[in-house]
Design a protein around this motif. Structure first.
Motif, PDB file in Angstrom:
ATOM      1  N   ILE A  76      74.241   4.593 -46.620  1.00 27.14           N
ATOM      2  CA  ILE A  76      73.954   3.278 -47.229  1.00 27.14           C
ATOM      3  C   ILE A  76      74.886   2.448 -46.864  1.00 27.14           C
ATOM      4  O   ILE A  76      74.646   1.055 -46.488  1.00 27.14           O
ATOM      5  CB  ILE A  76      73.912   3.527 -48.897  1.00 27.14           C
ATOM      6  N   ALA A  77      76.207   2.613 -47.175  1.00 28.07           N
ATOM      7  CA  ALA A  77      77.317   1.582 -46.693  1.00 28.07           C
ATOM      8  C   ALA A  77      76.971   1.127 -45.254  1.00 28.07           C
ATOM      9  O   ALA A  77      77.288  -0.096 -44.741  1.00 28.07           O
ATOM     10  CB  ALA A  77      78.588   2.271 -46.737  1.00 28.07           C
ATOM     11  N   SER A  78      76.587   2.256 -44.282  1.00 28.76           N
ATOM     12  CA  SER A  78      76.344   1.595 -42.858  1.00 28.76           C
ATOM     13  C   SER A  78      75.421   0.623 -42.785  1.00 28.76           C
ATOM     14  O   SER A  78      75.696  -0.528 -41.907  1.00 28.76           O
ATOM     15  CB  SER A  78      75.974   2.753 -42.106  1.00 28.76           C
ATOM     16  N   GLY A  79      74.222   0.712 -43.631  1.00 30.63           N
ATOM     17  CA  GLY A  79      73.311  -0.293 -43.552  1.00 30.63           C
ATOM     18  C   GLY A  79      73.740  -1.673 -44.129  1.00 30.63           C
ATOM     19  O   GLY A  79      73.437  -2.799 -43.685  1.00 30.63           O
ATOM     20  N   VAL A  80      74.609  -1.480 -45.295  1.00 24.07           N
ATOM     21  CA  VAL A  80      75.052  -2.889 -45.679  1.00 24.07           C
ATOM     22  C   VAL A  80      76.125  -3.601 -44.787  1.00 24.07           C
ATOM     23  O   VAL A  80      75.930  -4.650 -44.353  1.00 24.07           O
ATOM     24  CB  VAL A  80      76.044  -2.266 -47.157  1.00 24.07           C
ATOM     25  N   MET A  81      76.850  -2.614 -44.001  1.00 26.95           N
ATOM     26  CA  MET A  81      77.951  -3.151 -43.187  1.00 26.95           C
ATOM     27  C   MET A  81      77.170  -3.752 -41.938  1.00 26.95           C
ATOM     28  O   MET A  81      77.622  -5.094 -41.363  1.00 26.95           O
ATOM     29  CB  MET A  81      78.755  -2.190 -42.514  1.00 26.95           C
ATOM     30  N   ARG A  82      76.005  -3.126 -41.453  1.00 30.14           N
ATOM     31  CA  ARG A  82      75.390  -3.795 -39.967  1.00 30.14           C
ATOM     32  C   ARG A  82      74.730  -5.169 -40.733  1.00 30.14           C
ATOM     33  O   ARG A  82      74.747  -6.112 -40.033  1.00 30.14           O
ATOM     34  CB  ARG A  82      74.102  -2.954 -39.727  1.00 30.14           C
ATOM     35  N   ALA A  83      74.033  -5.013 -42.004  1.00 29.94           N
ATOM     36  CA  ALA A  83      73.599  -6.471 -42.434  1.00 29.94           C
ATOM     37  C   ALA A  83      74.592  -7.533 -42.663  1.00 29.94           C
ATOM     38  O   ALA A  83      74.285  -8.725 -42.341  1.00 29.94           O
ATOM     39  CB  ALA A  83      72.696  -6.138 -43.527  1.00 29.94           C
ATOM     40  N   ALA A  84      75.791  -7.117 -43.037  1.00 34.00           N
ATOM     41  CA  ALA A  84      76.695  -7.982 -43.520  1.00 34.00           C
ATOM     42  C   ALA A  84      77.330  -8.572 -41.994  1.00 34.00           C
ATOM     43  O   ALA A  84      77.649  -9.970 -42.079  1.00 34.00           O
ATOM     44  CB  ALA A  84      77.951  -7.591 -44.112  1.00 34.00           C
ATOM     45  N   ALA A  85      77.404  -7.988 -41.104  1.00 27.34           N
ATOM     46  CA  ALA A  85      77.947  -8.290 -39.792  1.00 27.34           C
ATOM     47  C   ALA A  85      76.952  -9.208 -39.213  1.00 27.34           C
ATOM     48  O   ALA A  85      77.466 -10.337 -38.657  1.00 27.34           O
ATOM     49  CB  ALA A  85      78.296  -7.233 -38.885  1.00 27.34           C
ATOM     50  N   GLU A  86      75.751  -9.301 -39.411  1.00 31.88           N
ATOM     51  CA  GLU A  86      74.890  -9.977 -39.016  1.00 31.88           C
ATOM     52  C   GLU A  86      74.835 -11.439 -39.631  1.00 31.88           C
ATOM     53  O   GLU A  86      74.452 -12.600 -39.075  1.00 31.88           O
ATOM     54  CB  GLU A  86      73.390  -9.690 -38.773  1.00 31.88           C
ATOM     55  N   ARG A  87      75.193 -11.611 -40.925  1.00 30.54           N
ATOM     56  CA  ARG A  87      75.616 -12.809 -41.363  1.00 30.54           C
ATOM     57  C   ARG A  87      77.007 -13.233 -41.499  1.00 30.54           C
ATOM     58  O   ARG A  87      77.335 -14.274 -42.100  1.00 30.54           O
ATOM     59  CB  ARG A  87      75.139 -12.548 -43.030  1.00 30.54           C
ATOM     60  N   GLY A  88      77.897 -12.700 -40.716  1.00 27.56           N
ATOM     61  CA  GLY A  88      79.046 -13.308 -40.714  1.00 27.56           C
ATOM     62  C   GLY A  88      80.067 -12.893 -41.917  1.00 27.56           C
ATOM     63  O   GLY A  88      80.889 -13.565 -42.243  1.00 27.56           O
ATOM     64  N   LEU A  89      79.687 -11.673 -42.809  1.00 29.39           N
ATOM     65  CA  LEU A  89      80.278 -11.387 -43.781  1.00 29.39           C
ATOM     66  C   LEU A  89      81.555 -10.184 -43.769  1.00 29.39           C
ATOM     67  O   LEU A  89      81.078  -9.308 -42.801  1.00 29.39           O
ATOM     68  CB  LEU A  89      79.620 -11.296 -44.938  1.00 29.39           C
ATOM     69  N   LEU A  90      82.479 -10.079 -44.242  1.00 30.06           N
ATOM     70  CA  LEU A  90      83.325  -8.979 -44.510  1.00 30.06           C
ATOM     71  C   LEU A  90      83.151  -8.032 -45.399  1.00 30.06           C
ATOM     72  O   LEU A  90      82.910  -8.704 -46.609  1.00 30.06           O
ATOM     73  CB  LEU A  90      84.770  -9.544 -44.588  1.00 30.06           C
ATOM     74  N   VAL A  91      83.049  -6.780 -45.416  1.00 33.74           N
ATOM     75  CA  VAL A  91      82.633  -5.785 -46.171  1.00 33.74           C
ATOM     76  C   VAL A  91      83.921  -5.162 -46.648  1.00 33.74           C
ATOM     77  O   VAL A  91      84.924  -4.838 -45.897  1.00 33.74           O
ATOM     78  CB  VAL A  91      81.612  -4.962 -45.908  1.00 33.74           C
ATOM     79  N   MET A  92      84.180  -5.332 -48.030  1.00 35.03           N
ATOM     80  CA  MET A  92      85.441  -4.520 -48.566  1.00 35.03           C
ATOM     81  C   MET A  92      84.825  -3.235 -49.370  1.00 35.03           C
ATOM     82  O   MET A  92      84.303  -3.320 -50.372  1.00 35.03           O
ATOM     83  CB  MET A  92      86.026  -5.390 -49.558  1.00 35.03           C
ATOM     84  N   LEU A  93      85.145  -2.217 -48.815  1.00 33.72           N
ATOM     85  CA  LEU A  93      84.647  -0.926 -49.712  1.00 33.72           C
ATOM     86  C   LEU A  93      85.533  -0.114 -50.432  1.00 33.72           C
ATOM     87  O   LEU A  93      86.642  -0.208 -50.176  1.00 33.72           O
ATOM     88  CB  LEU A  93      84.328   0.000 -48.371  1.00 33.72           C
ATOM     89  N   ALA A  94      85.113   0.187 -51.686  1.00 35.11           N
ATOM     90  CA  ALA A  94      85.874   0.952 -52.460  1.00 35.11           C
ATOM     91  C   ALA A  94      85.338   2.333 -53.072  1.00 35.11           C
ATOM     92  O   ALA A  94      84.017   2.168 -53.357  1.00 35.11           O
ATOM     93  CB  ALA A  94      86.285   0.391 -53.545  1.00 35.11           C
ATOM     94  N   SER A  95      85.967   3.238 -53.164  1.00 36.62           N
ATOM     95  CA  SER A  95      85.387   4.468 -53.772  1.00 36.62           C
ATOM     96  C   SER A  95      85.957   4.639 -55.019  1.00 36.62           C
ATOM     97  O   SER A  95      87.033   4.701 -55.445  1.00 36.62           O
ATOM     98  CB  SER A  95      85.540   5.776 -53.006  1.00 36.62           C
ATOM     99  N   THR A  96      84.887   5.088 -56.152  1.00 35.56           N
ATOM    100  CA  THR A  96      85.599   5.279 -57.536  1.00 35.56           C
ATOM    101  C   THR A  96      85.752   6.663 -57.922  1.00 35.56           C
ATOM    102  O   THR A  96      86.326   7.186 -58.982  1.00 35.56           O
ATOM    103  CB  THR A  96      84.400   4.801 -58.524  1.00 35.56           C
ATOM    104  N   PHE A  97      85.251   7.550 -56.992  1.00 39.83           N
ATOM    105  CA  PHE A  97      85.454   9.151 -57.303  1.00 39.83           C
ATOM    106  C   PHE A  97      84.852   9.601 -58.604  1.00 39.83           C
ATOM    107  O   PHE A  97      85.148  10.187 -59.456  1.00 39.83           O
ATOM    108  CB  PHE A  97      86.721   9.519 -57.122  1.00 39.83           C
ATOM    109  N   ARG A  98      83.585   8.649 -58.933  1.00 42.09           N
ATOM    110  CA  ARG A  98      82.890   8.713 -60.150  1.00 42.09           C
ATOM    111  C   ARG A  98      83.678   8.717 -61.341  1.00 42.09           C
ATOM    112  O   ARG A  98      83.399   9.353 -62.415  1.00 42.09           O
ATOM    113  CB  ARG A  98      82.191  10.146 -59.935  1.00 42.09           C
ATOM    114  N   GLU A  99      84.663   7.663 -61.570  1.00 45.18           N
ATOM    115  CA  GLU A  99      85.374   7.529 -62.704  1.00 45.18           C
ATOM    116  C   GLU A  99      84.974   6.435 -63.330  1.00 45.18           C
ATOM    117  O   GLU A  99      85.288   5.243 -62.678  1.00 45.18           O
ATOM    118  CB  GLU A  99      86.871   7.455 -62.316  1.00 45.18           C
TER     119      GLU A  99
END
Length: 345
Positions: A76-99
């Motif tokens: 899912i993150a890959s889809g987000v990043m590809r679409a963001a790159a097409e819009r010139g946006l930077l993606v900041m990714l964080a994992s919660t480890f379900r907390e």
């Protein structure tokens, strides 16, 4: 290199140089061209934080997921990043480890950094305290002009949502397994506080009940939403003396762990026990045997959630985009063999 140096080189005031670089105010094209040329010549890199303060929004999209090492979230993150790159946006990714507390803290941090959008990827929590705290954070962020969209949650959060049909997909899987002739089932379930777990278990159990097939509580074994969780849950199932002809793991990564556990106990899949999962993460087609599952278009879901967050015509009502799953029968499931020896060694 400073903004003042760029302004001097371009022959404009620092204020004009700033406006030309951050694009928030109309500047004559000849002046803008001079400023950009000077910035390029001097190797000037604008201060992103200052630009965010000036524009009340950055070009950053925050993606908060449970665990990016899980292939479900990675796809899912890959889809987000590809679409963001097409819009010139930077993606900041964080994992919660379900907390739950960590998730709220990440939303607060992205809100403080004036992220353009926040994407919540993964199941919500059946937790009233979490719901209240998350709603408070998101409402403040939305009032300030932020945008929020989610994947696979949130009964209480009024945000745009890409919603996989977890309940319906699990029900269809149960019907397909019943059609193969199975009547003795067990489920390897994830943490009950996750809405995705509740929906998939309810859908599977409901379809079995419609066919008059029971699923006793002792044949539902909980575990972490991981490969290790599936491995441990499968061993626990066998330790209970349960002898199903078919096991449903509520996520593919749990099914991968279960497959290893069954092999350790001398059980053949599907000759001795059939196994099915949910999500259709890329690696399950390459397992031996390939895994029966409910296929979700994970990369497309990533593209869809960022599109929802950035859509222009928002209005007051949140939008829900429902994503159906497709049952894919592969070699890990087969009709039960009456003569098969399913007793673990």
């Amino acid at each position: 290199m400073t903004l003042h140096a760029v302004a001097r080189t371009a022959g404009v005031s620092p204020a004009t140089a700033s406006r030309a670089l951050n694009g928030t105010t109309r500047v004559r094209e000849d002046l803008r061209a001079r400023v950009l040329e000077a910035a390029d010549l001097l190797g000037y890199i604008p201060n992103a934080h200052a630009q965010a303060l000036a524009s009340a929004s950055s070009n950053t999209v925050g993606v908060i997921c449970h665990d990016v090492s899980d292939p479900y979230f990675a796809a899912i993150a890959s889809g987000v990043m590809r679409a963001a790159a097409e819009r010139g946006l930077l993606v900041m990714l964080a994992s919660t480890f379900r907390e739950p507390a960590r998730e709220i803290a990440y939303v607060s941090a992205l809100r403080a950094q004036r992220a353009r959008a926040i994407l919540l990827i993964g199941s919500g929590f059946e937790d009233r305290a979490w719901e209240r705290a998350m709603s408070t954070e998101l409402e403040g962020y939305l009032r300030g002009g932020g945008r929020v969209a989610a994947v696979s949650r949130h009964r209480s959060l009024r945000v745009d949502t890409v919603l996989p049909e977890n309940r319906a997909g699990a029900a269809e899987l149960a019907r397909a397994l019943l059609a193969l002739g199975h009547r003795e089932f067990a489920v390897l379930s994830g943490p009950p506080a996750l809405t995705t777990v509740a929906d998939r278990l309810a859908g599977f159990r409901g379809a079995l009940a419609e066919a008059g097939v029971p699923l006793p509580a002792g044949q539902v074994v909980g575990g972490a939403f991981t490969r290790e969780g599936g491995y441990a849950a499968a061993h626990e199932l066998l330790a209970r003396g349960v002898r199903p002809t078919c096991v449903f793991a509520v996520t593919d990564v749990m099914a991968v762990g279960a497959l290893a556990a069954f092999r350790e106990r001398g059980l053949r899949v599907p000759e001795d026990i059939s196994l099915a999962g949910f999500d259709d993460i890329p690696l399950v087609q390459d397992l031996s045997p390939p895994l029966t599952t409910v296929s979700l278009p994970l990369t497309l879901m990533g593209r869809s959630v960022i599109a929802l967050a950035l859509r222009e015509s928002r209005g007051r009502r949140s939008r829900v985009e429902r994503i159906g799953g497709e049952v894919v029968l592969r070699a890990s499931t087969a009709p039960p063999s009456p003569s098969a020896e399913r007793t673990p060694s």
